[in-house]
Design an enzyme around this catalytic site. Sequence first.
Site, PDB file in Angstrom:
ATOM      1  N   ASN A   9      -0.544 -14.431   3.847  1.00  0.00           N
ATOM      2  CA  ASN A   9      -1.728 -13.733   2.865  1.00  0.00           C
ATOM      3  C   ASN A   9      -1.278 -13.280   1.368  1.00  0.00           C
ATOM      4  O   ASN A   9      -1.167 -12.241   1.285  1.00  0.00           O
ATOM      5  CB  ASN A   9      -2.506 -12.878   3.860  1.00  0.00           C
ATOM      6  CG  ASN A   9      -3.353 -12.031   3.087  1.00  0.00           C
ATOM      7  OD1 ASN A   9      -4.440 -12.679   2.143  1.00  0.00           O
ATOM      8  ND2 ASN A   9      -4.003 -11.676   3.543  1.00  0.00           N
ATOM      9  N   TRP A  10      -1.389 -13.766   0.814  1.00  0.00           N
ATOM     10  CA  TRP A  10      -1.473 -13.452  -0.761  1.00  0.00           C
ATOM     11  C   TRP A  10      -1.803 -12.937  -1.302  1.00  0.00           C
ATOM     12  O   TRP A  10      -2.114 -11.839  -2.280  1.00  0.00           O
ATOM     13  CB  TRP A  10      -0.844 -14.617  -2.087  1.00  0.00           C
ATOM     14  CG  TRP A  10       0.573 -15.250  -1.195  1.00  0.00           C
ATOM     15  CD1 TRP A  10       1.667 -14.935  -0.414  1.00  0.00           C
ATOM     16  CD2 TRP A  10       1.211 -16.667  -2.071  1.00  0.00           C
ATOM     17  NE1 TRP A  10       2.391 -16.352  -0.377  1.00  0.00           N
ATOM     18  CE2 TRP A  10       2.171 -16.985  -1.658  1.00  0.00           C
ATOM     19  CE3 TRP A  10       0.453 -17.331  -3.332  1.00  0.00           C
ATOM     20  CZ2 TRP A  10       2.749 -17.998  -2.381  1.00  0.00           C
ATOM     21  CZ3 TRP A  10       1.398 -18.059  -3.886  1.00  0.00           C
ATOM     22  CH2 TRP A  10       2.211 -18.426  -2.894  1.00  0.00           C
ATOM     23  N   LYS A  11      -3.090 -12.261  -0.693  1.00  0.00           N
ATOM     24  CA  LYS A  11      -4.414 -11.389  -1.862  1.00  0.00           C
ATOM     25  C   LYS A  11      -4.409 -11.548  -2.722  1.00  0.00           C
ATOM     26  O   LYS A  11      -4.223 -12.547  -3.231  1.00  0.00           O
ATOM     27  CB  LYS A  11      -3.801 -10.090  -1.262  1.00  0.00           C
ATOM     28  CG  LYS A  11      -3.248  -9.941   0.624  1.00  0.00           C
ATOM     29  CD  LYS A  11      -3.056  -8.494   1.043  1.00  0.00           C
ATOM     30  CE  LYS A  11      -2.412  -8.516   2.004  1.00  0.00           C
ATOM     31  NZ  LYS A  11      -2.251  -7.052   2.519  1.00  0.00           N
ATOM     32  N   HIS A  95     -10.776 -10.418   7.183  1.00  0.00           N
ATOM     33  CA  HIS A  95      -9.433  -9.380   7.382  1.00  0.00           C
ATOM     34  C   HIS A  95     -10.006  -8.348   7.373  1.00  0.00           C
ATOM     35  O   HIS A  95     -11.435  -7.640   6.898  1.00  0.00           O
ATOM     36  CB  HIS A  95      -8.840  -9.548   6.075  1.00  0.00           C
ATOM     37  CG  HIS A  95      -7.605  -9.422   6.032  1.00  0.00           C
ATOM     38  ND1 HIS A  95      -7.433  -7.900   5.246  1.00  0.00           N
ATOM     39  CD2 HIS A  95      -6.001  -9.802   6.318  1.00  0.00           C
ATOM     40  CE1 HIS A  95      -5.889  -7.803   5.141  1.00  0.00           C
ATOM     41  NE2 HIS A  95      -5.427  -8.133   5.402  1.00  0.00           N
ATOM     42  N   GLU A  97      -8.959  -5.841   5.201  1.00  0.00           N
ATOM     43  CA  GLU A  97      -9.695  -5.418   3.245  1.00  0.00           C
ATOM     44  C   GLU A  97     -11.015  -5.743   3.443  1.00  0.00           C
ATOM     45  O   GLU A  97     -11.687  -5.065   2.704  1.00  0.00           O
ATOM     46  CB  GLU A  97      -8.903  -5.934   3.086  1.00  0.00           C
ATOM     47  CG  GLU A  97      -7.149  -5.097   3.027  1.00  0.00           C
ATOM     48  CD  GLU A  97      -6.289  -5.687   2.770  1.00  0.00           C
ATOM     49  OE1 GLU A  97      -6.079  -6.890   1.848  1.00  0.00           O
ATOM     50  OE2 GLU A  97      -4.689  -4.937   2.690  1.00  0.00           O
ATOM     51  N   GLU A 167      -3.713  -7.728  13.909  1.00  0.00           N
ATOM     52  CA  GLU A 167      -3.492  -6.965  12.821  1.00  0.00           C
ATOM     53  C   GLU A 167      -3.674  -5.112  12.677  1.00  0.00           C
ATOM     54  O   GLU A 167      -5.136  -5.584  12.012  1.00  0.00           O
ATOM     55  CB  GLU A 167      -3.823  -7.246  11.697  1.00  0.00           C
ATOM     56  CG  GLU A 167      -3.807  -8.972  11.279  1.00  0.00           C
ATOM     57  CD  GLU A 167      -3.411  -9.286   9.608  1.00  0.00           C
ATOM     58  OE1 GLU A 167      -2.511  -9.649   9.195  1.00  0.00           O
ATOM     59  OE2 GLU A 167      -4.313  -9.142   8.903  1.00  0.00           O
ATOM     60  N   GLY A 173       0.423  -3.090   5.285  1.00  0.00           N
ATOM     61  CA  GLY A 173       0.803  -2.353   4.303  1.00  0.00           C
ATOM     62  C   GLY A 173       1.356  -1.237   4.277  1.00  0.00           C
ATOM     63  O   GLY A 173       1.041  -0.784   2.792  1.00  0.00           O
ATOM     64  N   SER A 213       2.651  -5.206   8.058  1.00  0.00           N
ATOM     65  CA  SER A 213       3.781  -4.645   7.647  1.00  0.00           C
ATOM     66  C   SER A 213       5.299  -5.534   8.482  1.00  0.00           C
ATOM     67  O   SER A 213       6.341  -5.136   8.714  1.00  0.00           O
ATOM     68  CB  SER A 213       4.539  -3.511   8.104  1.00  0.00           C
ATOM     69  OG  SER A 213       3.614  -2.340   7.048  1.00  0.00           O
ATOM     70  N   GLY A 234       1.372 -10.021   4.873  1.00  0.00           N
ATOM     71  CA  GLY A 234       1.434 -10.198   3.202  1.00  0.00           C
ATOM     72  C   GLY A 234       2.647  -9.681   2.734  1.00  0.00           C
ATOM     73  O   GLY A 234       2.644 -10.927   2.199  1.00  0.00           O
ATOM     74  N   GLY A 235       2.661  -8.504   2.365  1.00  0.00           N
ATOM     75  CA  GLY A 235       3.464  -8.136   0.791  1.00  0.00           C
ATOM     76  C   GLY A 235       4.512  -8.777   1.527  1.00  0.00           C
ATOM     77  O   GLY A 235       4.620 -10.099   0.440  1.00  0.00           O
TER      78      GLY A 235
HETATM   79  P1  PGA Z   1       1.395  -6.299   4.869  1.00  0.00           P
HETATM   80  O1  PGA Z   1      -0.590  -7.639   4.977  1.00  0.00           O
HETATM   81  O2  PGA Z   1       1.806  -7.557   5.782  1.00  0.00           O
HETATM   82  O3  PGA Z   1       1.144  -6.758   3.849  1.00  0.00           O
HETATM   83  O4  PGA Z   1       1.382  -5.567   5.706  1.00  0.00           O
HETATM   84  C1  PGA Z   1      -0.638  -7.945   6.354  1.00  0.00           C
HETATM   85  C2  PGA Z   1      -1.691  -8.296   6.154  1.00  0.00           C
HETATM   86  O5  PGA Z   1      -2.788  -8.014   5.129  1.00  0.00           O
HETATM   87  O6  PGA Z   1      -2.213  -9.901   6.644  1.00  0.00           O
END
Ligand code: PGA
Length: 252
Positions: A9-11, A95, A97, A167, A173, A213, A234-235
């Site tokens: 997930n590159w956000k 998600h 966010e 999640e 994050g 994470s 994500g990251g």
């Molecule tokens: P993260 O994000 O791996 O940076 O914690 C995961 C996500 O939001 O899908």
Amino acid sequence: MRRKVVAGNWKMNMLPDATMSVLEELQTLIEGATAEVVVCVPFTDLNYAYYATQEKKTVHIGAQNMHWEESGAYTGEISPSMLTAINCEYVIIGHSERRQYFAETDETVNKKIKAALAHGLKPIVCVGETLEQREAGETVSVITSQIHNAFEGLEAKDLENIVVAYEPIWAIGTGKTATKEIADDACGFIRSMVEKLYDKETAEAIRIQYGGSVKVNNIDELMSMPNIDGALIGGASLDPNNFIYFAEAALK
Ligand code: PGA
């Protein structure tokens, strides 16, 4: 046997040039990996991502959100057919966010899942509790109502095309990954809910990822758990060198 699915997930990261070069590199690196690899890119990168991957077809492309309506006066929104028109295959729905910053609710999540399925898109449906909810012992009730509402009106066959991502919000994050036991318990609980709502066969077939994470140094133990069928990352997914590790770890 469920095929594991590793999704990045590159956000709100990556411009088209970088997307294309990262995907070029990623495809070479993951050649031969048998886990399904998905990369969810910003809307503006979708077309570029498709062209960068259509020859080898080893990486599946996803969006990170969409509207449920077909068209209309919804300034700034993207419809399901706009995604399918540019060959997008997956879409992340709900998600945390989106729920936290953009007023996504269980009701809109349900509408989006139905619209995605109706257009042949595969939703990656995110659920998970906040730290306060976990500490108050509300994890099970939060996940129960998120799954219940998300799947409202869906039939067992619809679930064949859905991936669920557990999640926990406190892990996203933050560098605080859930332990493998916590993650597996939650994924197992979701699977048991699917069995109650549908049947055993559907519960055994649905793919449930863990996200929050996930890193090179913790993916192996997470993936070794019986109820965890992959990861939403994500990251750490922004680096193609990590991705090969993720794709391989999912198979051990
Ligand atoms: P993260 O994000 O791996 O940076 O914690 C995961 C996500 O939001 O899908």
